[in-house]
Scaffold this motif. Structure first.
Motif, PDB file in Angstrom:
ATOM      1  N   ASN A 144      13.576  -1.005   2.800  1.00 58.08           N
ATOM      2  CA  ASN A 144      12.827  -2.267   2.767  1.00 58.08           C
ATOM      3  C   ASN A 144      11.404  -2.003   3.269  1.00 58.08           C
ATOM      4  N   LYS A 145      10.428  -2.008   2.334  1.00 60.15           N
ATOM      5  CA  LYS A 145       9.049  -1.637   2.662  1.00 60.15           C
ATOM      6  C   LYS A 145       8.353  -2.686   3.525  1.00 60.15           C
TER       7      LYS A 145
ATOM      8  N   LEU B   4       6.159  -0.457  11.733  1.00 56.79           N
ATOM      9  CA  LEU B   4       5.138   0.564  11.980  1.00 56.79           C
ATOM     10  C   LEU B   4       3.781  -0.030  12.343  1.00 56.79           C
ATOM     11  N   GLY B   5       3.607  -1.328  12.128  1.00 61.25           N
ATOM     12  CA  GLY B   5       2.350  -1.990  12.493  1.00 61.25           C
ATOM     13  C   GLY B   5       1.215  -1.693  11.531  1.00 61.25           C
ATOM     14  N   ILE B   6       1.562  -1.502  10.262  1.00 61.07           N
ATOM     15  CA  ILE B   6       0.544  -1.254   9.235  1.00 61.07           C
ATOM     16  C   ILE B   6       0.769  -2.229   8.085  1.00 61.07           C
ATOM     17  N   SER B   7      -0.264  -2.336   7.190  1.00 60.98           N
ATOM     18  CA  SER B   7      -0.111  -3.228   6.033  1.00 60.98           C
ATOM     19  C   SER B   7       0.816  -2.593   5.010  1.00 60.98           C
ATOM     20  N   ARG B   8       1.326  -3.446   4.106  1.00 66.02           N
ATOM     21  CA  ARG B   8       2.221  -2.923   3.073  1.00 66.02           C
ATOM     22  C   ARG B   8       1.445  -1.989   2.131  1.00 66.02           C
ATOM     23  N   THR B   9       0.161  -2.303   1.927  1.00 66.10           N
ATOM     24  CA  THR B   9      -0.667  -1.454   1.055  1.00 66.10           C
ATOM     25  C   THR B   9      -0.818  -0.055   1.656  1.00 66.10           C
TER      26      THR B   9
ATOM     27  N   TYR C 291       2.355   1.925   1.159  1.00 64.25           N
ATOM     28  CA  TYR C 291       2.496   2.476  -0.195  1.00 64.25           C
ATOM     29  C   TYR C 291       1.626   3.723  -0.355  1.00 64.25           C
ATOM     30  N   GLU C 292       0.405   3.668   0.194  1.00 63.15           N
ATOM     31  CA  GLU C 292      -0.503   4.809   0.080  1.00 63.15           C
ATOM     32  C   GLU C 292       0.067   6.041   0.785  1.00 63.15           C
ATOM     33  N   LYS C 293       0.638   5.832   1.944  1.00 68.92           N
ATOM     34  CA  LYS C 293       1.185   6.955   2.711  1.00 68.92           C
ATOM     35  C   LYS C 293       2.450   7.515   2.041  1.00 68.92           C
TER      36      LYS C 293
ATOM     37  N   ASP D 113       4.529  12.027  -0.624  1.00 70.17           N
ATOM     38  CA  ASP D 113       5.565  12.224  -1.652  1.00 70.17           C
ATOM     39  C   ASP D 113       6.963  11.945  -1.070  1.00 70.17           C
ATOM     40  N   ILE D 114       7.071  10.763  -0.441  1.00 69.63           N
ATOM     41  CA  ILE D 114       8.344  10.380   0.184  1.00 69.63           C
ATOM     42  C   ILE D 114       9.211   9.670  -0.832  1.00 69.63           C
TER      43      ILE D 114
END
Length: 472
Positions: free
Chosen positions: A446-447, A454-459, A462-464, A469-470
């Motif tokens: 679940n993204k 993790l305290g980051i945006s959903r965008t 996705y970039e990470k 390459d996860i």
């Protein structure tokens, strides 16, 4: 009528004769009793004063019979006991300059006090101290004998001897401590070198059978044709080459103790049947013997084989398996508890430093990393061999270095070298990648939840994911 009266007369005469004989026997026993003894009636008058007491007091028995006990025995309380009916045990009584240890017990007949009997166990306190000292010395000698016997049989290991701080080994030690207090048979499972014998010693030494030595036998080390005589013993002349006086088997020696059957999976099927009978009947019969001996033995068996698979393949008796497998304890291999390698290594270094008279302080970080990367198919025993090898090839170094380890272990150091050569950015990227993977696994992919944790945006997430390459 005359004949009948004669028979009654003879019977009564015979009964009186028997009573007189019994009375003389009792008098003789009391008179020659080792300890000083006195018997008084309910008024405190002396009925019996045996030879030992007469000799100690310096009186003649015929002269004192009928006298009040206070006239003959200094500081006596026999008349008081005969009156109150209260026994006095271990009382200190001063007679002729000696402090004596006396017991005084009332005598009852048909519920009424008819007198009292007194005995002097020790003629003075010094006599008592001599007995106490002798018993204390015997106890110390017995304890020393038990300790030496246990050392000779290699049975001096406890749970403290099992080194490890990992959760897996703590769980196994906790379970083993619990089962040690029971009488049930124990089956130790684990690969070669994991310390099954060490656990067997620890279980025995934590049990109520600790006063007796642990008896050990390796079922794989003894030829099949000799195994029966080793386990059950033999009588004189049972077979060619038998000892003249016969020989007790391991099970006889383990009576009231524990027997450790190592490599139980190697036991031949015909011997398994005989072992099963010993367990069921709780008795053993020597080869060539005609009688059985009852025994009280607890079995701790060990194997590195899959006994369940052997049972399926008819290589191990199912009924014996269930008799032995009352409590099974699986000892984890070293590769599953690598966090224990440093503490085990330190303990081995300390032990070998003393044994080999070569002081070594520690293991270098590089060498320890290699030890942690290795899979250890031989487990703790292999680790001990590797460290002992290092001791033998070291010169005057006080630390085990990379070059002191065998090649088959140091070749795995490449992975560690690669890590050390990475830049700080690469290291941080690796850490970030691993944390994202762990969080995705925890949230089941679940993204939205992952990004929030993790305290980051959903965008950014996705970039990470794309950057590293996860797979999701």
């Amino acid at each position: 009528m005359v004949n009948e009266n004669k028979e009654i007369y003879n019977s009564t005469l015979e009964s009186l004769k028997k009573q007189n004989e019994d009375l003389e026997l009792y008098k003789n026993i009391v008179s020659n009793f080792y300890y000083s003894m006195v018997v008084v009636d309910k008024e405190g008058r002396i009925i019996i004063l045996n030879k030992a007491y007469c000799n100690f007091l310096g009186v003649n028995e015929d002269e004192v019979i009928g006298k009040h006990c206070t006239e003959v025995i200094e500081n006596t309380r026999m008349h008081i006991v005969a009156k109150t009916g209260k026994q006095e045990i271990g009382d200190v009584q001063h007679i002729k300059g000696n402090y004596m240890i006396a017991d005084r017990i009332p005598i009852y007949k048909d519920g009424e006090i008819i007198g009292a009997v007194g005995t002097v166990i020790f003629k003075d306190v010094l006599d008592l101290n001599t007995y106490v000292s002798r018993i204390s010395r015997m106890e110390k000698e017995f304890d020393l004998f038990k300790k030496e016997l246990k050392k000779a049989l290699g049975s001096d290991y406890t749970f403290q001897s099992i080194v490890g701080e990992s959760e897996s080994i703590r769980k196994v030690k906790d379970l083993s401590r619990k089962v040690a207090a029971s009488k049930s048979n124990v089956l130790l499972l684990g690969e070669s070198g994991t310390g099954k014998e060490l656990f067997a010693h620890a279980i025995h030494n934590a049990s109520s059978r600790v006063d007796y030595p642990l008896i050990k036998i390796n079922c794989a080390a003894i030829p099949p044709d000799l195994l029966e005589s080793e386990l059950f013993g033999y009588e004189p002349g049972a077979f060619t080459g038998a000892k003249k006086g016969g020989k007790p088997g391991k099970f006889e020696l383990a009576d009231k103790s524990t027997i450790f059957l190592d490599e139980i999976g190697e036991m031949p099927l015909n011997m398994q049947a005989k072992l099963l009978r010993v367990i069921q009947e709780k008795e053993v019969e020597r080869i060539g013997g005609i009688t059985s001996k009852k025994i009280d033995v607890r079995i701790v068996a060990a194997t590195n084989q899959n006994l369940e698979e052997m049972v399926k393949n008819k290589k191990f008796r199912e009924d014996l398996y269930y008799r032995l497998n009352v409590i099974s304890i699986k000892i984890p291999p070293l590769r599953e508890r690598k966090e224990d390698i440093p503490v085990i290594s330190r303990q081995l270094i300390k032990k070998l430093s003393k044994e080999m008279d070569h002081y070594v302080s520690a293991i270098s970080t590089e060498a320890m990393n290699c030890l942690k990367l290795y899979s250890w198919p031989g487990n703790v025993r292999e680790l001990q061999n590797v460290i002992e090898r290092a001791f033998n090839i070291m010169d005057k170094e006080a630390m085990i270095m990379l070059e002191h380890l065998p090649y088959y272990i140091t070749k795995n150091n490449k992975a560690d070298t690669h890590v050390k050569e990475m830049s700080l950015k690469e290291i941080l990227d690796n850490v970030e990648k691993e944390e994202i993977k762990k969080c995705l696994k925890r949230t089941k992919g679940n993204k939205m939840k992952t990004a929030k944790i993790l305290g980051i945006s959903r965008t950014s997430l996705y970039e990470k994911i794309e950057k590293y390459d996860i797979e999701v």
